[in-house]
Structure formats: C-alpha cells, structure tokens
Design an enzyme around this catalytic site. Structure first.
Site, mmCIF file in Angstrom:
data_model
loop_
_atom_site.group_PDB
_atom_site.id
_atom_site.type_symbol
_atom_site.label_atom_id
_atom_site.label_comp_id
_atom_site.label_asym_id
_atom_site.label_seq_id
_atom_site.Cartn_x
_atom_site.Cartn_y
_atom_site.Cartn_z
ATOM 1 N N GLY A 16 0.812 -1.221 0.000
ATOM 2 C CA GLY A 16 0.000 0.000 0.000
ATOM 3 C C GLY A 16 0.838 1.260 0.000
ATOM 4 N N SER A 133 2.328 -1.696 10.508
ATOM 5 C CA SER A 133 0.968 -1.146 10.545
ATOM 6 C C SER A 133 0.753 -0.464 11.892
ATOM 7 C CB SER A 133 -0.058 -2.269 10.435
ATOM 8 O OG SER A 133 0.058 -2.943 9.213
ATOM 9 N N THR A 134 -0.024 0.627 11.867
ATOM 10 C CA THR A 134 -0.355 1.296 13.124
ATOM 11 C C THR A 134 -1.380 0.448 13.873
ATOM 12 O OG1 THR A 134 -0.004 3.377 12.023
ATOM 13 C CG2 THR A 134 -1.164 3.458 14.111
ATOM 14 N N PHE A 162 6.526 6.845 10.250
ATOM 15 C CA PHE A 162 6.103 8.227 10.496
ATOM 16 C C PHE A 162 6.059 9.068 9.224
ATOM 17 C CE2 PHE A 162 7.858 6.870 14.613
ATOM 18 C CZ PHE A 162 6.787 7.168 15.440
ATOM 19 N N LEU A 221 0.541 6.201 17.795
ATOM 20 C CA LEU A 221 -0.791 6.779 18.012
ATOM 21 C C LEU A 221 -0.662 8.166 18.622
ATOM 22 C CD1 LEU A 221 -2.933 3.843 19.496
ATOM 23 C CD2 LEU A 221 -2.895 4.709 17.171
ATOM 24 N N ASN A 224 0.530 10.930 16.053
ATOM 25 C CA ASN A 224 -0.542 11.366 15.163
ATOM 26 C C ASN A 224 -1.600 12.168 15.917
ATOM 27 O OD1 ASN A 224 0.459 10.552 12.750
ATOM 28 N ND2 ASN A 224 -0.715 8.661 12.610
ATOM 29 N N CYS A 276 -4.901 8.319 8.396
ATOM 30 C CA CYS A 276 -4.356 8.032 9.733
ATOM 31 C C CYS A 276 -4.992 8.804 10.879
ATOM 32 C CB CYS A 276 -2.854 8.297 9.740
ATOM 33 S SG CYS A 276 -1.963 7.046 8.816
ATOM 34 N N PHE A 338 -6.642 14.467 -0.020
ATOM 35 C CA PHE A 338 -6.700 14.956 1.367
ATOM 36 C C PHE A 338 -5.592 15.951 1.674
ATOM 37 C CE2 PHE A 338 -3.420 13.079 4.132
ATOM 38 C CZ PHE A 338 -2.862 12.108 3.318
ATOM 39 N N ARG A 346 -8.557 9.271 0.967
ATOM 40 C CA ARG A 346 -9.152 8.710 2.186
ATOM 41 C C ARG A 346 -9.401 9.798 3.230
ATOM 42 N NH1 ARG A 346 -5.204 3.665 3.182
ATOM 43 N NH2 ARG A 346 -3.705 5.181 2.392
HETATM 44 C C1 UDX Z 1 -1.614 0.768 6.170
HETATM 45 C C2 UDX Z 1 -2.384 1.094 7.427
HETATM 46 O O1 UDX Z 1 -3.542 1.843 7.069
HETATM 47 C C3 UDX Z 1 -1.623 1.866 8.421
HETATM 48 O O2 UDX Z 1 -2.284 1.809 9.653
HETATM 49 C C4 UDX Z 1 -0.302 1.307 8.627
HETATM 50 O O3 UDX Z 1 0.464 2.198 9.371
HETATM 51 C C5 UDX Z 1 0.389 0.919 7.359
HETATM 52 O O4 UDX Z 1 -0.424 0.199 6.486
HETATM 53 P P1 UDX Z 1 -1.484 1.969 3.877
HETATM 54 O O5 UDX Z 1 -0.254 1.386 3.307
HETATM 55 O O6 UDX Z 1 -1.810 3.389 3.563
HETATM 56 O O7 UDX Z 1 -1.448 1.962 5.460
HETATM 57 O O8 UDX Z 1 -2.728 0.993 3.574
HETATM 58 P P2 UDX Z 1 -3.197 0.442 2.169
HETATM 59 O O9 UDX Z 1 -2.762 1.365 1.077
HETATM 60 O O10 UDX Z 1 -4.631 0.091 2.333
HETATM 61 O O11 UDX Z 1 -2.337 -0.893 1.979
HETATM 62 C C6 UDX Z 1 -2.511 -2.080 2.664
HETATM 63 C C7 UDX Z 1 -2.314 -3.245 1.695
HETATM 64 O O12 UDX Z 1 -2.327 -4.472 2.417
HETATM 65 C C8 UDX Z 1 -3.392 -3.361 0.609
HETATM 66 O O13 UDX Z 1 -2.799 -3.334 -0.663
HETATM 67 C C9 UDX Z 1 -4.038 -4.734 0.886
HETATM 68 O O14 UDX Z 1 -4.452 -5.400 -0.279
HETATM 69 C C10 UDX Z 1 -2.931 -5.459 1.600
HETATM 70 N N1 UDX Z 1 -3.383 -6.583 2.427
HETATM 71 C C11 UDX Z 1 -4.381 -6.434 3.322
HETATM 72 C C12 UDX Z 1 -2.777 -7.833 2.287
HETATM 73 O O15 UDX Z 1 -1.887 -8.001 1.457
HETATM 74 N N2 UDX Z 1 -3.183 -8.853 3.091
HETATM 75 C C13 UDX Z 1 -4.197 -8.735 3.971
HETATM 76 O O16 UDX Z 1 -4.547 -9.699 4.665
HETATM 77 C C14 UDX Z 1 -4.805 -7.474 4.097
HETATM 78 C C1 UDX Z 2 0.297 11.729 8.993
HETATM 79 C C2 UDX Z 2 1.544 12.028 9.841
HETATM 80 O O1 UDX Z 2 2.021 13.344 9.535
HETATM 81 C C3 UDX Z 2 2.612 10.990 9.576
HETATM 82 O O2 UDX Z 2 3.727 11.205 10.433
HETATM 83 C C4 UDX Z 2 2.043 9.601 9.814
HETATM 84 O O3 UDX Z 2 2.994 8.600 9.514
HETATM 85 C C5 UDX Z 2 0.802 9.385 8.975
HETATM 86 O O4 UDX Z 2 -0.155 10.408 9.244
HETATM 87 P P1 UDX Z 2 -0.391 12.153 6.475
HETATM 88 O O5 UDX Z 2 -1.772 11.853 6.964
HETATM 89 O O6 UDX Z 2 0.130 11.426 5.285
HETATM 90 O O7 UDX Z 2 0.668 11.891 7.643
HETATM 91 O O8 UDX Z 2 -0.298 13.730 6.133
HETATM 92 P P2 UDX Z 2 -0.130 15.051 7.013
HETATM 93 O O9 UDX Z 2 0.893 15.892 6.375
HETATM 94 O O10 UDX Z 2 0.061 14.758 8.447
HETATM 95 O O11 UDX Z 2 -1.534 15.789 6.796
HETATM 96 C C6 UDX Z 2 -2.731 15.283 7.368
HETATM 97 C C7 UDX Z 2 -3.872 16.252 7.114
HETATM 98 O O12 UDX Z 2 -3.721 17.451 7.877
HETATM 99 C C8 UDX Z 2 -4.004 16.718 5.655
HETATM 100 O O13 UDX Z 2 -5.370 16.759 5.304
HETATM 101 C C9 UDX Z 2 -3.408 18.101 5.673
HETATM 102 O O14 UDX Z 2 -3.894 18.918 4.637
HETATM 103 C C10 UDX Z 2 -3.871 18.584 7.044
HETATM 104 N N1 UDX Z 2 -3.058 19.686 7.614
HETATM 105 C C11 UDX Z 2 -1.733 19.496 7.862
HETATM 106 C C12 UDX Z 2 -3.662 20.889 7.958
HETATM 107 O O15 UDX Z 2 -4.873 21.073 7.767
HETATM 108 N N2 UDX Z 2 -2.906 21.879 8.527
HETATM 109 C C13 UDX Z 2 -1.567 21.719 8.782
HETATM 110 O O16 UDX Z 2 -0.957 22.658 9.317
HETATM 111 C C14 UDX Z 2 -0.969 20.484 8.440
#
Ligand code: UDX
Ligand code: UDX
Length: 459
Positions: A16, A133-134, A162, A221, A224, A276, A338, A346
């Site tokens: 992912g 994974s978180t 992170f 956790l 974030n 997240c 986002f 998401r």
């Molecule tokens: C995910 C989690 O949301 C986050 O909490 C964690 O920190 C890192 O992994 P992300 O990579 O963004 O984040 O998720 P996603 O893009 O949905 O990827 C997960 C992948 O795992 C998917 O491609 C899914 O098909 C795969 N998967 C899921 C498996 O291969 N086996 C399983 O049993 C379930």
């Molecule tokens: C977050 C954490 O930053 C990262 O460390 C963790 O591993 C995964 O979750 P991410 O969700 O990918 O990362 O993006 P981030 O840059 O944190 O932005 C999250 C949301 O907050 C976005 O919608 C962004 O637009 C919003 N945001 C960010 C604000 O509205 N104001 C800000 O000042 C910063």
C-alpha cells in the site's frame, strides 16, 4: 544473514501507501538485501509491476525503476515470500472497525491477525516479524502468542512508520527518527539490533531510537494525535479569529515562533483528512475507554469533534454566502485529495464538503491534478447515485470553473496558485464567490480581480 549482519531476504506484506514506498527506499539503500513486497490484491501487485504505479509520490517512480527486478520484487505469492525471508514487515491496513464490538472506534485487526497466522504457518524458525501497521498498544502480544502456538521461535518488533504522504520519499530518506520497540530480553534486543542495522545503512544512528515494545506502539498513536491536535487547535482559533477580526495566519506565526510550540502544523484549514489521523484518534479514544480513562478519552475525542465542526462550518458558510441556497447552482471544486502531493482521497475533507453541497442539490465541477475521476465518483456515489447525477470531473481547471457561481479550494496544491484567475473570474457568474479552504491564495489580489473572497480564520 550476510557478512554485515543484515538479512539477505526481507518481505513486506501489504503493497500500500506505506509498504510500497518504504520497501522501495530500503531496496535502494541496501542493494545487498532482496526485498519482496507481497499483497493479496493481485491487481495491486500488477500495478506495482507496471509503468503506472498504484501510489503517486514524488520520486517513487524513479526509485522503483532503479530497483525493480534487481533487488525489489512485487509478488502475489505471499507464502513463498514469507518462507524465504529472515525478516518480515507487516504493513497491512488496520481500518476502523465497522461492525461488532468497538464499531466505529477500535482498529480492525483482522488483517494483522491473518498475516500473523500465515507467518506462523510458513516462516522459518528465528524469523523477525516487524509490525509496521499502526496498531493498538499490545498488538505485538497477540502476534507473539500466535507464533508461540505454532512453536515458532520468532521475535516480534514494533517499527511504526512516520512518513507523511506527499513527502514519503524525503521522509524515508531523512527521517526525524526511526523507532524500534522490542521485548526487553537478549533475543528481543538482538532482533532490534538487526533491524536497526538496516536503517543504519543510511540513517544517522542518533536518530534511531530503541524502546520497549509497548512504548513504540503507543508512540505512533500519540504522535498522530498530537499532530491532529495542533491542527484542531488552530482551526478552533480560526473560528474565533473570524468573529473578532483577528487573522489566523498572523496568530499562527506569532504562536509558532515560540520554540516550545514550533511553526509547523499550524495551518488553519477546512479540516484534516487522510487515512491516519481520524483512525488513530478513534483508536486512542477506544483504548482510553477500555482502560476506564473516560476524561482522557473525551480529551482526544474533542480533537476529532472540532475537525468535524470545521468541515461543516466551512460548507455552511459557503451556502450562506450564496444567498442561503446552492440548489441548481454550479460550484467548482479545486482539489479532492486529502493533501497536496498525493492521489489519496481517504477521509479527505473534500468528501464531507462535496457531500453536503450535493445533498443541497448543487452541481459540482471537480478538478484535481492527481486524483482519478473514478476515486471522486466512488467517494460520492451514495449522494450522486449510480448515474453520477450532479457531478462532473474535469481534467482542465478552467473548464471546471466555466459558468460556476463559486470556486472552492479544498486541497493545498501549489499549482493552483499559478492559474489565471482573471480568466477564471471572467468565466464565472457574478457575484463570483471564492472560498479558500486552505488559505492558499492572496486574498487581496483575488479581491482586486473582483472575487468575493473568504479564507479560513480571515476577515
Ligand atoms: C496501512 C495502514 O492503514 C496503516 O495503519 C499502517 O500504518 C500501514 O499500512 P497503507 O499502506 O496506507 O497503510 O494501507 P493500504 O494502502 O490500504 O495498503 C494495505 C495493503 O495491504 C493493501 O494493498 C491490501 O491489499 C494489503 N493486504 C491487506 C494484504 O496483502 N493482506 C491482507 O490480509 C490485508
Ligand atoms: C500523517 C503524519 O504526519 C505521519 O507522520 C504519519 O505517519 C501518517 O499520518 P499524512 O496523513 O500522510 O501523515 O499527512 P499530514 O501531512 O500529516 O496531513 C494530514 C492532514 O492534515 C491533511 O489533510 C493536511 O492537509 C492537514 N493539515 C496538515 C492541515 O490542515 N494543517 C496543517 O498545518 C498540516
């Protein structure tokens, strides 16, 4: 293990947004390690093996091109990759549970558990399992127990990621810190050392933090939750700024100059999104409630409530500025991701705002430089119906604005700044309303062009 004490083969389950980029960076930095990323989703694997990767991240295409087929492989053969690896990352999704006990709050660990069982069946003795994974605190205990049931001599580590989307490759190349949690036993510490050895290939050793396993799980956790809290704090103040004619950017600058607070993550906005923050806050709230800490749970819950309030407040203000009705009016939406730099939608605040406008029977013209039309339609399908209804997705920003009553900016894409707003203004109905949900544009300049402008936390 090779002569440097590094594993020869590692595997990552879950291709992912986290697994793909993280493994591409490890493969690039450690050419002697063979990295296999596996996923149960065959289409996703095929996409990683194609010219059009399933994840959009700056610098990712080049990285994958350099390493794929050399020491980076994407495969759907999960069992084979598990059997061959000395170190396995679990990188599958942990969404909020949408059924049963803990519905709407707890993390759904069904995929993590499934992976653990598969590893327990297939892995060699002595394998290191890394939870990326978180997860809620003490998930490693569940994984360890599953391994022990199969009599597997496996060490479980916690190594949360992170990186932020949009800057994933930079974050992985130069992380603020790498956190590795392990059991406080000689075997646990040795496993942590092996994983630290991989990161030491390119990360300053001082930035590699070794902790107990529960602290590591909780730190992700907590980090974030802190980041989300900072945004909700400035967003709460944005409402007060609007009421008092203070300017939220000026307030944020003044507050952020204090080194104890820091200037980052103080950008007032239409609300935070992403896979997240909401999920992890809900998870934290659920954990606090589980341990009977209702006041602590309520504190973190309020960060989320404020975010919901901010999104709705923004949409309500927009409706008010259009003479209290958007029915049959065309509204151009700039940005559906986002945040900028990603095609990920998401929990995007754009979803909430667009839903509200569509429910009020507006016509929407959406433009986003990275998000595919199918993703926009999928997120809004419950309000547009299968025919697509009142929604059009444009590949040209000027077409999206043509004949609209309002232009709404929902993602902070820098490229929006370079558009010809004189041309946009000329193509819109008057009064032309501009709602900047990211305070991206120069309000004064836009007013000079003739727009009725509104930012967040601005006069
Ligand atoms: C995910 C989690 O949301 C986050 O909490 C964690 O920190 C890192 O992994 P992300 O990579 O963004 O984040 O998720 P996603 O893009 O949905 O990827 C997960 C992948 O795992 C998917 O491609 C899914 O098909 C795969 N998967 C899921 C498996 O291969 N086996 C399983 O049993 C379930
Ligand atoms: C977050 C954490 O930053 C990262 O460390 C963790 O591993 C995964 O979750 P991410 O969700 O990918 O990362 O993006 P981030 O840059 O944190 O932005 C999250 C949301 O907050 C976005 O919608 C962004 O637009 C919003 N945001 C960010 C604000 O509205 N104001 C800000 O000042 C910063």
């Amino acid at each position: 293990m090779n002569h440097n004490g590094l594993p020869e083969r590692i595997c990552c389950i879950g291709a992912g947004y986290v697994g793909g980029p993280t493994m591409a960076v490890i493969a690039r930095k450690c050419p002697e390690i063979r990295v296999t990323v596996v996923d149960v989703d065959q289409d996703r694997v095929a996409a990683w093996n194609s010219e059009r990767l399933p994840v959009y991240e700056r610098g990712l295409d080049e990285l994958v091109r350099e390493t794929r087929g050399k020491n980076l492989f994407f495969s759907a053969d999960v069992d084979a990759a598990i059997r061959q690896a000395q170190l396995i990352f679990i990188c599958v999704n942990t969404p909020t549970k949408n059924y049963g006990q803990g519905q709407g709050k707890a993390a759904d660990l069904v995929y993590v558990e499934r992976c653990a069982r598969r590893i327990a069946e297939q892995a060699e003795r002595g394998t290191i399992v890394v939870e990326k994974s978180t997860v809620p605190v003490r998930t490693a205990e569940m994984i360890q127990t599953i391994m022990e049931q199969e009599d597997r001599d496996v060490q479980v580590l916690s190594n949360p990621e992170f990186m932020a989307e949009g800057t994933a490759i930079e974050d992985l190349n130069v992380p603020d810190r790498v956190l590795i949690g392990s059991a406080d036993t000689p075997a646990g510490r040795a496993a942590a050392e092996t994983l630290a050895g991989i990161y030491r290939t390119w990360v300053d050793p001082e930035r590699i933090i070794l902790t107990g396993i529960w602290s590591s799980e909780l730190s992700k956790l907590s980090a974030n939750a802190f980041l989300a809290q900072k945004i909700s704090s400035i967003n709460a103040l944005s409402a007060l700024c609007e009421a008092t004619q203070a300017d939220v950017t000026e307030v944020a600058n003044a507050v952020g100059c204090d080194e104890r607070i820091g200037p980052r993550f103080l950008r007032a906005s239409v609300g935070f999104g992403g896979s997240c923050f909401k999920k992890d806050l809900l998870n934290l709230v659920y954990l606090c409630e589980h341990y009977g800490l209702s006041e602590v749970a309520a504190y973190w819950q309020s960060v989320l409530q404020l975010n919901e309030y901010q999104k709705t407040r923004f949409a309500n203000q927009l409706v008010r500025s259009l003479f209290n009705t958007v029915t049959e009016k065309k509204i151009a939406i700039f940005g559906f991701a986002f945040k900028q730099g990603t095609n990920d939608v998401r929990e995007s605040p754009a979803i909430t705002v667009c839903r509200q406008l569509l429910t009020d029977r507006a016509w929407l013209g959406v433009y986003d430089p990275a998000v595919p039309e199918a993703s926009v339609r999928q997120e809004l399908s419950d309000v547009t119906g299968s025919a697509g209804g009142r929604l059009e997705v444009f590949s040209d920003p000027y077409d999206a604005c043509d004949g609209s009553h309002a232009l709404v900016i929902l993602t902070e894409w820098n490229s929006f700044r370079d558009l010809d707003f004189r041309r946009i203004f000329a193509s819109m109905h008057k009064p032309a309303v501009l709602f900047d949900g990211r305070n991206l544009l120069d309000i004064e300049e836009m007013r000079r062009l003739g727009f009725q402008v509104r930012g967040v936390g601005k006069v």
